[in-house]
Motif scaffolding. Structure first.
Motif, PDB file in Angstrom:
ATOM      1  N   THR A 232      -6.159  13.371  -2.611  1.00  9.04           N
ATOM      2  CA  THR A 232      -7.149  12.865  -1.646  1.00  9.04           C
ATOM      3  C   THR A 232      -6.651  11.562  -1.028  1.00  9.04           C
ATOM      4  N   ARG A 233      -6.096  10.709  -1.905  1.00  5.68           N
ATOM      5  CA  ARG A 233      -5.627   9.414  -1.402  1.00  5.68           C
ATOM      6  C   ARG A 233      -4.508   9.598  -0.386  1.00  5.68           C
TER       7      ARG A 233
ATOM      8  N   VAL B 266       1.292   6.414  -8.708  1.00  8.23           N
ATOM      9  CA  VAL B 266       1.191   4.995  -8.362  1.00  8.23           C
ATOM     10  C   VAL B 266       0.250   4.841  -7.181  1.00  8.23           C
ATOM     11  N   ASP B 267      -0.664   3.884  -7.306  1.00  9.40           N
ATOM     12  CA  ASP B 267      -1.557   3.561  -6.192  1.00  9.40           C
ATOM     13  C   ASP B 267      -1.259   2.109  -5.798  1.00  9.40           C
TER      14      ASP B 267
ATOM     15  N   ARG C 235       0.794  -1.225   0.000  1.00  8.52           N
ATOM     16  CA  ARG C 235       0.000   0.000   0.000  1.00  8.52           C
ATOM     17  C   ARG C 235       0.828   1.277   0.000  1.00  8.52           C
ATOM     18  N   GLY C 236       0.189   2.368  -0.335  1.00  9.33           N
ATOM     19  CA  GLY C 236       0.848   3.675  -0.359  1.00  9.33           C
ATOM     20  C   GLY C 236       0.775   4.261  -1.753  1.00  9.33           C
ATOM     21  N   SER C 237       0.772   5.600  -1.832  1.00 12.86           N
ATOM     22  CA  SER C 237       0.694   6.262  -3.140  1.00 12.86           C
ATOM     23  C   SER C 237       1.945   7.070  -3.372  1.00 12.86           C
ATOM     24  N   ALA C 238       2.254   7.305  -4.631  1.00  9.28           N
ATOM     25  CA  ALA C 238       3.424   8.130  -4.948  1.00  9.28           C
ATOM     26  C   ALA C 238       3.174   8.900  -6.228  1.00  9.28           C
ATOM     27  N   LEU C 239       3.770  10.085  -6.290  1.00 10.60           N
ATOM     28  CA  LEU C 239       3.739  10.906  -7.501  1.00 10.60           C
ATOM     29  C   LEU C 239       5.194  11.285  -7.764  1.00 10.60           C
TER      30      LEU C 239
ATOM     31  N   HIS D 133       7.409  -0.577   3.917  1.00 10.77           N
ATOM     32  CA  HIS D 133       6.475   0.498   3.567  1.00 10.77           C
ATOM     33  C   HIS D 133       6.850   1.170   2.245  1.00 10.77           C
ATOM     34  N   ILE D 134       7.248   0.375   1.264  1.00 15.00           N
ATOM     35  CA  ILE D 134       7.482   0.922  -0.084  1.00 15.00           C
ATOM     36  C   ILE D 134       6.258   0.561  -0.930  1.00 15.00           C
ATOM     37  N   PRO D 135       5.543   1.573  -1.487  1.00 12.19           N
ATOM     38  CA  PRO D 135       4.406   1.226  -2.352  1.00 12.19           C
ATOM     39  C   PRO D 135       4.901   0.367  -3.527  1.00 12.19           C
ATOM     40  N   LEU D 136       4.184  -0.718  -3.808  1.00 13.83           N
ATOM     41  CA  LEU D 136       4.623  -1.636  -4.872  1.00 13.83           C
ATOM     42  C   LEU D 136       3.416  -2.127  -5.659  1.00 13.83           C
ATOM     43  N   VAL D 137       3.518  -1.979  -6.993  1.00 16.64           N
ATOM     44  CA  VAL D 137       2.518  -2.567  -7.885  1.00 16.64           C
ATOM     45  C   VAL D 137       3.231  -3.655  -8.672  1.00 16.64           C
TER      46      VAL D 137
END
Ligand code: PEP
Ligand code: MG
Length: 574
Positions: free
Chosen positions: A242-243, A221-222, A12-16, A199-203
């Motif tokens: 928002t996320r 990235v979501d 989980r986690g988002s990134a731009l 806690h690294i966002p990963l898809v």
């Protein structure tokens, strides 16, 4: 142009941020020659890069703690060994000195040569090690170009690549990677589990992303929903903001859970113990409200130096763990050296033909009575400072437990005669990780005061799949009907005999497995502090009664897909 891709949300986690694309390892360096006069400089440049990578690997190793030290450390150790391989080093020097190739091209030639050697090997395990060669060469290449624009780290960027190795994740995190998107991989892979702990966002499984994303493209990235948007528009950016706000709120809420009970929706208290190996782990476990320590791995005391630690050194470490938990139960495991945890002091047998099935855990302790007696003395002395339990690893037979119990009684008597304070109650437990012990648990039950299930080893032995062999990743999962059956039986037997039972393998630290373990009857978990609050949160979202009513359906699942389907349903309908 805006483009959206969907994969699986693995962490989980988002990134731009900007994309950093790493193509599958092609290492496209064309033939480059250097002048005779530049040979010395080029050699010095290469050797400086080797030194850098050596220091980098060492620093990454030092930063690891807890379960990570165990899981990732072995990859880093292997990489350090490869880096010092004279074949690799002399070959590189010769290519620069004798053939006047640039360091980059020499690296490429050596990489291709070694890849061919590995590819020709009969053994799958060794064949799969060529990935490690690629990673070491990749690190050297990055070190050669450090300082050049857009080379080296991925600070503030989103890595887009085919796969990512567990050992790499720690380094990517310390470099400040924002998120990772891979075309391959699975949600339950080692790397995915590790990304969640870090806690690294990963898809993962974002199919065509490599064909369409270029270095420098802006990505959103979501990591929860597995979505990646290239060149986001105003709506995407609004959604992202928002996320982020929601995620920050969630984090704050998670933090508040430090003082909350680990109670299911229907009011059943579940005990969350921590796995620890260091003072920092103990402090963190205490701060997060762990019920105690469920697994303190002592072998790390033995892996640090060239000789086994003496009684006082061990006593201080165990006593400090007990003191650090201020009256909460501390479970210390006796030495579990052997197999992948070979020591430097020569306690383990060298060149075992099959180390995972060899003289490890309690077998080694009983074979080395001198070492075991010292550890037992240190443990019992520490028991004078607070509630301490002793856990025995790799138990296969009743005789082993009886022998350990006899040693405990003899040692207690001797220590008291010497004037030491030893607790009256020092519960003795067995790790259930050998299938024979799991199946014959009723025959062992009267020799133990508690049980802890080591799913890491139990899975490897049940499925006959070496836990260190990447090529068998698909088999190294607890999501197999045989594993569920054994877990359910062990938990049932323990309840019938009135024995406390926990799971202390990595499985217990992954919130995804919470509904499944609760359905199987588990009420004690032992996990690394990094995911303790997430697991607490997952438990608080479960209705234990409803899950147990669904246990029958879980036990009827015939394969991994069916078990995953059960897990998905359980997660969406508490
Ligand atoms: C296990 O096998 O699950 C376990 C907790 O022990 P280790 O990972 O140290 O072998
Ligand atoms: Mg084990």
């Amino acid at each position: 142009m805006r483009r959206a891709f969907t994969g699986h949300g693995a962490s989980r986690g988002s990134a731009l941020g900007h994309a950093r694309v790493r193509l599958p390892f092609l290492f496209e360096v064309s033939e480059q020659h250097i002048a005779e006069a530049d040979i010395a400089t080029e050699l010095a440049r290469l050797h400086a890069a080797i030194q850098d990578v050596r220091a980098e690997l060492h620093a990454a190793r030092e930063r690891l703690h807890g379960a990570l030290a165990h899981e990732v450390g072995e990859f880093l150790d292997l990489h350090a060994l490869l880096l010092d391989d004279p074949e690799l080093l002399q070959g590189l020097d010769a290519l620069i000195r004798d053939s006047r190739y640039s360091a980059d091209y020499a690296l490429r030639l050596q990489r291709d040569r070694l890849a061919a050697v590995f590819a020709a090997m009969d053994d799958d395990y060794f064949r799969s090690r060529s990935e490690d060669v690629d990673q070491v060469i990749g690190r050297l290449h990055a070190a050669l170009h450090r300082g050049e624009p857009h080379a080296g780290g991925v600070a503030g960027e989103i890595l887009v690549t085919d796969t990512v190795a567990p050992a790499e994740l720690v380094q990517l995190q310390s470099q400040g990677v924002l998120a990772i998107v891979t075309t391959g991989g699975s949600m339950l892979s080692h790397a995915a589990i590790l990304a969640r702990s870090l806690h690294i966002p990963l898809v993962v499984g974002a199919g065509e992303v490599l064909q369409h994303v270029n270095d420098g493209d802006v990505l959103v990235v979501d990591g929860a929903r597995g979505r990646v948007v290239v060149s986001p528009d105003a709506t995407d950016l609004r959604e992202y903001r928002t996320r982020r706000r929601d995620e920050q709120r969630e984090r704050r809420q998670l933090h508040r859970l430090r003082r909350e009970p680990t109670r299911t929706l229907d009011g059943v208290d579940i005990r969350l113990y921590a796995n620890a190996e260091s003072r920092a782990d103990v402090a963190e476990a205490h701060a997060l409200g762990a019920a105690g320590l469920g697994l303190y791995r002592t072998e790390y005391l033995f892996l640090r130096g060239a000789v086994a630690p003496d009684e006082d050194t061990q006593f201080r470490a165990y006593r400090d763990a007990v003191l650090g938990m201020t009256g909460r139960t501390v479970t210390i495991r006796t030495l579990d050296l052997g197999a992948d945890k070979a020591d430097r002091g020569g306690l383990t047998l060298p060149h075992e033909p099959n180390p995972a099935l060899g003289c490890r855990g309690v077998r080694l302790s009983l074979a080395r009575a001198d070492i075991f007696a010292v550890q037992m003395r240190a443990l019992l002395r520490a028991s004078g400072y607070g509630p301490l339990r002793i856990l025995v690893p790799m138990v296969a037979t009743r005789e082993e437990m009886l022998e350990v119990a006899a040693l405990l009684h003899r040692t207690r008597k001797a220590l008291r005669a010497e004037g030491h304070h030893v607790a009256d109650e020092v519960p003795l437990g067995a790790m259930i990780e050998v299938p024979a012990a799991a199946l014959a648990l009723p025959a062992l039950a009267d020799t133990v005061d508690f049980v802890s299930i080591g799913t890491n080893d139990l899975v490897q032995y049940l499925l006959a799949a070496d836990r260190n062999n990447d090529a068998l990743e698909a088999l190294q999962s607890p999501l197999h009907p045989a594993v569920l059956r054994v877990l359910r039986e062990v938990i049932r037997t323990c309840r019938a005999c009135g024995l406390p039972v926990a799971v202390c393998g990595e499985m217990a630290g992954d919130p995804l497995f919470v509904p499944l373990l609760l359905a199987l009857g588990l009420e004690e978990f032992s996990l690394h502090p990094t995911t303790l609050l997430e697991v607490r949160q997952a438990i608080r979202a479960c209705d234990l009664g409803a899950l147990r009513r669904r246990a029958g359906a879980l036990m009827r699942a015939r394969d991994r897909a069916a078990i995953e389907h059960w897990m998905q349903r359980a997660a969406s309908t508490p």
